[in-house]
Write a protein that holds these residues in place. Structure first.
Motif, PDB file in Angstrom:
ATOM      1  N   ARG A   1      -5.507   2.010  -2.135  1.00 22.00           N
ATOM      2  CA  ARG A   1      -4.477   1.065  -1.856  1.00 22.00           C
ATOM      3  C   ARG A   1      -4.238  -0.269  -1.628  1.00 22.00           C
ATOM      4  O   ARG A   1      -3.496  -0.390  -1.061  1.00 22.00           O
ATOM      5  CB  ARG A   1      -3.814   2.143  -0.698  1.00 22.00           C
ATOM      6  CG  ARG A   1      -3.840   2.842  -0.661  1.00 22.00           C
ATOM      7  CD  ARG A   1      -3.053   4.557   0.572  1.00 22.00           C
ATOM      8  NE  ARG A   1      -2.552   5.269   0.709  1.00 22.00           N
ATOM      9  CZ  ARG A   1      -1.644   5.602  -0.119  1.00 22.00           C
ATOM     10  NH1 ARG A   1      -0.825   4.597  -0.545  1.00 22.00           N
ATOM     11  NH2 ARG A   1      -1.244   7.058  -0.505  1.00 22.00           N
ATOM     12  N   LYS A   2      -5.575  -1.520  -1.728  1.00 23.27           N
ATOM     13  CA  LYS A   2      -5.789  -2.249  -1.457  1.00 23.27           C
ATOM     14  C   LYS A   2      -6.481  -3.056  -2.544  1.00 23.27           C
ATOM     15  O   LYS A   2      -6.657  -3.331  -3.548  1.00 23.27           O
ATOM     16  CB  LYS A   2      -7.000  -2.650   0.375  1.00 23.27           C
ATOM     17  CG  LYS A   2      -4.843  -2.097   0.956  1.00 23.27           C
ATOM     18  CD  LYS A   2      -5.798  -2.905   2.476  1.00 23.27           C
ATOM     19  CE  LYS A   2      -4.758  -2.481   3.664  1.00 23.27           C
ATOM     20  NZ  LYS A   2      -5.095  -2.655   4.772  1.00 23.27           N
TER      21      LYS A   2
ATOM     22  N   CYS B   1      -9.194   5.150   2.156  1.00 17.21           N
ATOM     23  CA  CYS B   1      -7.708   5.430   1.317  1.00 17.21           C
ATOM     24  C   CYS B   1      -8.192   3.311   0.912  1.00 17.21           C
ATOM     25  O   CYS B   1      -7.288   3.112   0.031  1.00 17.21           O
ATOM     26  CB  CYS B   1      -7.262   5.327   3.166  1.00 17.21           C
ATOM     27  SG  CYS B   1      -5.271   5.244   2.432  1.00 17.21           S
ATOM     28  N   CYS B   2      -8.790   2.555   2.005  1.00 20.33           N
ATOM     29  CA  CYS B   2      -7.942   1.261   1.927  1.00 20.33           C
ATOM     30  C   CYS B   2      -9.151   0.977   0.295  1.00 20.33           C
ATOM     31  O   CYS B   2      -8.119  -0.477  -0.290  1.00 20.33           O
ATOM     32  CB  CYS B   2      -8.761   0.551   2.750  1.00 20.33           C
ATOM     33  SG  CYS B   2      -8.083  -0.004   4.010  1.00 20.33           S
TER      34      CYS B   2
ATOM     35  N   ASP C   1      -5.322  11.242  -2.664  1.00 24.54           N
ATOM     36  CA  ASP C   1      -4.444  11.274  -1.832  1.00 24.54           C
ATOM     37  C   ASP C   1      -2.682  11.790  -2.496  1.00 24.54           C
ATOM     38  O   ASP C   1      -1.709  11.121  -1.796  1.00 24.54           O
ATOM     39  CB  ASP C   1      -4.670   9.789  -1.422  1.00 24.54           C
ATOM     40  CG  ASP C   1      -3.716   9.351   0.356  1.00 24.54           C
ATOM     41  OD1 ASP C   1      -3.633  10.438   0.670  1.00 24.54           O
ATOM     42  OD2 ASP C   1      -3.973   8.958   0.784  1.00 24.54           O
TER      43      ASP C   1
ATOM     44  N   THR D   1       1.511  -1.978  -5.940  1.00 26.78           N
ATOM     45  CA  THR D   1       1.478  -0.920  -5.537  1.00 26.78           C
ATOM     46  C   THR D   1      -0.017  -0.063  -5.900  1.00 26.78           C
ATOM     47  O   THR D   1      -0.673  -0.580  -7.050  1.00 26.78           O
ATOM     48  CB  THR D   1       2.553   0.462  -6.233  1.00 26.78           C
ATOM     49  OG1 THR D   1       2.581  -0.148  -7.253  1.00 26.78           O
ATOM     50  CG2 THR D   1       3.343  -0.207  -4.930  1.00 26.78           C
ATOM     51  N   PRO D   2      -0.228   0.631  -5.115  1.00 29.17           N
ATOM     52  CA  PRO D   2      -1.540   1.512  -6.001  1.00 29.17           C
ATOM     53  C   PRO D   2      -1.809   2.310  -7.374  1.00 29.17           C
ATOM     54  O   PRO D   2       0.211   2.641  -7.833  1.00 29.17           O
ATOM     55  CB  PRO D   2      -2.107   2.580  -4.346  1.00 29.17           C
ATOM     56  CG  PRO D   2      -1.318   2.065  -3.651  1.00 29.17           C
ATOM     57  CD  PRO D   2       0.016   1.583  -4.070  1.00 29.17           C
TER      58      PRO D   2
ATOM     59  N   THR E   1       0.099  -1.732   0.037  1.00 24.07           N
ATOM     60  CA  THR E   1       0.103  -0.094  -0.127  1.00 24.07           C
ATOM     61  C   THR E   1       0.667   1.296  -0.045  1.00 24.07           C
ATOM     62  O   THR E   1       0.379   2.572   0.198  1.00 24.07           O
ATOM     63  CB  THR E   1      -0.513  -0.120   1.101  1.00 24.07           C
ATOM     64  OG1 THR E   1       0.071   0.198   2.355  1.00 24.07           O
ATOM     65  CG2 THR E   1      -2.002  -1.310   1.096  1.00 24.07           C
ATOM     66  N   GLU E   2       1.479   1.520   0.273  1.00 23.49           N
ATOM     67  CA  GLU E   2       2.973   2.139   0.356  1.00 23.49           C
ATOM     68  C   GLU E   2       2.667   3.033   1.625  1.00 23.49           C
ATOM     69  O   GLU E   2       3.453   3.767   2.057  1.00 23.49           O
ATOM     70  CB  GLU E   2       3.075   3.131  -0.971  1.00 23.49           C
ATOM     71  CG  GLU E   2       2.961   2.314  -1.941  1.00 23.49           C
ATOM     72  CD  GLU E   2       3.101   3.233  -3.532  1.00 23.49           C
ATOM     73  OE1 GLU E   2       3.083   4.532  -3.177  1.00 23.49           O
ATOM     74  OE2 GLU E   2       3.446   2.979  -4.236  1.00 23.49           O
TER      75      GLU E   2
ATOM     76  N   LEU F   1      -3.873   7.865  -7.130  1.00 20.35           N
ATOM     77  CA  LEU F   1      -2.637   8.197  -6.252  1.00 20.35           C
ATOM     78  C   LEU F   1      -2.397   9.754  -5.973  1.00 20.35           C
ATOM     79  O   LEU F   1      -2.953  10.252  -4.527  1.00 20.35           O
ATOM     80  CB  LEU F   1      -1.627   7.646  -5.853  1.00 20.35           C
ATOM     81  CG  LEU F   1      -1.028   6.519  -4.418  1.00 20.35           C
ATOM     82  CD1 LEU F   1      -0.253   6.269  -4.425  1.00 20.35           C
ATOM     83  CD2 LEU F   1      -2.021   6.858  -3.488  1.00 20.35           C
TER      84      LEU F   1
ATOM     85  N   CYS G   1      -1.398  -1.768   7.885  1.00 19.27           N
ATOM     86  CA  CYS G   1      -0.270  -0.484   7.600  1.00 19.27           C
ATOM     87  C   CYS G   1       0.535   0.815   8.264  1.00 19.27           C
ATOM     88  O   CYS G   1      -0.647   0.400   9.585  1.00 19.27           O
ATOM     89  CB  CYS G   1      -0.959   0.472   6.457  1.00 19.27           C
ATOM     90  SG  CYS G   1      -1.567  -0.558   4.839  1.00 19.27           S
TER      91      CYS G   1
ATOM     92  N   ASN H   1      -0.882  11.370   0.984  1.00 18.56           N
ATOM     93  CA  ASN H   1      -1.106   9.875   1.926  1.00 18.56           C
ATOM     94  C   ASN H   1      -0.630  10.511   3.139  1.00 18.56           C
ATOM     95  O   ASN H   1      -0.719  10.098   4.477  1.00 18.56           O
ATOM     96  CB  ASN H   1       0.412   9.670   1.652  1.00 18.56           C
ATOM     97  CG  ASN H   1       1.266   9.523   0.624  1.00 18.56           C
ATOM     98  OD1 ASN H   1       0.439   8.883  -0.166  1.00 18.56           O
ATOM     99  ND2 ASN H   1       2.439   9.552   0.573  1.00 18.56           N
TER     100      ASN H   1
END
Ligand code: SF4
Length: 389
Positions: free
Chosen positions: A127-128, A123-124, A110, A100-101, A73-74, A106, A205, A113
């Motif tokens: 990134r997921k 966010c999930c 985001d 990765t996203p 997810t970085e 991103l 995370c 971040n």
């Protein structure tokens, strides 16, 4: 696999696998799936977290080139990245795919971040869930490390699940308990994630994971302080839930319902001590005035919608609030995208069954986070934002 058996529906195939799984050990079941030329492409999805070494080690014993999808997810701990490299090398895994996203997403959603601070579901998803959905394209089966003892929505976990008629999800460790995991680590002398010795028992995370205190459950350190208990990759758009999911402003949680139906007379006759934590089920055509004398005694009311397009439950919620009911109000039987309507009518949360969960895609689930956007009064008068929140 589903493609190789066109004569069987995915449900039938899953039922067949669940039946077969009852008579095989975890290793045997994994071996059969990974070595069966009749099975379609299979991937293991691994977080390289506290217990991930068990499944990674098992699949490496069978076929080191099994695709392993690692969602970076970085936002992970540096220790997780190191552990991923260590295990891949130690077990000889030759096809670890670090996902990765998407860069553009991103940047757009985001760029600093900080999304996890104000909207964890979004966010999930960014990134997921979204990267995973892309990474799983082309696979017929994916393997997850979830276990029933982890509780919440995982308590009712099946060995095999039909994931929205798209693919099969295999949970080989569903029936394992803590002692089984510990014994496997000891038997094979597997290295532990470096954070385990510092009290982290479920590792995600960095901004959303804290150590677990003695006596707390395994996942208590994930999204601590929020009702969110899952990142979303195992239900909603990405996965078929096997238990009801409760949607709240703060996120998703497992169904904690422990009440039962009480008719009005029964409530009237309950001694006060027994009403200390009273949860009741009401049909959507119930007349709330019948409860007037007891509303202050009830902690949780669940209104049952017999069909999601039957709006009488919304009227009942409004009536209960107008009569002064201050406890929790839950709607059962709605779709994810009816959350906004439910909230505006006075409900605090919506309980969604696996069948209804599977009917909607990601945008409908994510709309939950912005439920106030459709409130025209609030848009006209921003000062209302705080009072409505
Ligand atoms: S666990 Fe936290 S940081 Fe990671 S994707 Fe979800 S909200 Fe974002």
């Amino acid at each position: 696999m589903p493609l190789e058996y066109p004569e069987l529906s995915l449900d039938d195939r899953v039922a067949q696998l669940n039946k077969r799984g009852r008579f095989l050990t975890t290793q045997e079941m994994l071996g059969q799936l990974l070595e069966d030329p009749g099975c379609g492409p299979i991937a293991l999805v691994s977080s390289f977290g506290a217990e991930s070494a068990v499944l990674l080690h098992m699949i490496a014993q069978i076929y080191t080139a099994t695709p392993v999808i690692f969602l970076d997810t970085e936002m992970l701990f540096a220790e997780t990245i190191e552990y991923q490299q260590l295990l891949a090398q130690k077990f000889g895994l030759s096809d670890v795919r670090r996902i990765t996203p998407a860069r553009a997403a991103l940047f757009e959603r985001d760029s600093e971040n900080l999304l996890h601070r104000h909207n964890r579901d979004a966010c999930c998803a960014l990134r997921k869930s979204e990267p995973l959905e892309k990474a799983l394209k082309g696979f017929d089966i994916w393997i997850s490390g979830r276990k029933r003892f982890q509780g919440g929505v995982r308590k009712a976990l099946a060995l095999f699940e039909n994931e929205q008629d798209q693919r099969i999800k295999f949970n080989p460790l569903a029936g394992w308990d803590r002692a089984d995991i510990a014994a496997y680590f000891a038997r094979h002398d597997l290295p532990r994630h470096p954070l385990v010795s510092r009290g982290f028992r479920s590792i995600g995370c960095a901004p959303c994971t804290t150590p677990v205190r003695p006596g707390e459950d395994e996942r208590a350190g994930r999204w601590r302080g929020a009702e969110k208990t899952e990142c979303g990759i195992h239900f909603g758009p990405q996965g078929a839930a096997t238990a009801n999911v409760v949607m709240r402003d703060s996120g998703f949680a497992g169904d904690d319902w422990q009440g039962g139906f009480h008719d009005v007379e029964e409530i009237a006759n309950l001694p006060l001590a027994e009403t200390a934590a009273l949860a009741i089920d009401l049909p959507n055509d119930f007349d709330a005035t019948a409860l007037l004398a007891h509303l202050h005694e009830i902690d949780l009311v669940r209104v049952n919608f017999p069909a999601f397009n039957d709006g009488r439950g919304f009227s009942l919620a409004r009536q209960l609030r107008l009569l002064g009911f201050c406890g929790r109000l839950r709607a059962k039987g709605l779709l994810a995208d009816q959350y906004a309507m439910a909230r505006r009518c006075g409900f605090d949360e919506v309980e969604i069954s696996p069948e209804l969960a599977a009917r909607q895609d990601e945008p409908q689930w994510l709309a939950r986070a912005n439920w106030q956007a459709g409130n025209y009064q609030q848009r006209l008068n921003p000062a209302m934002q705080t009072s409505l929140a």
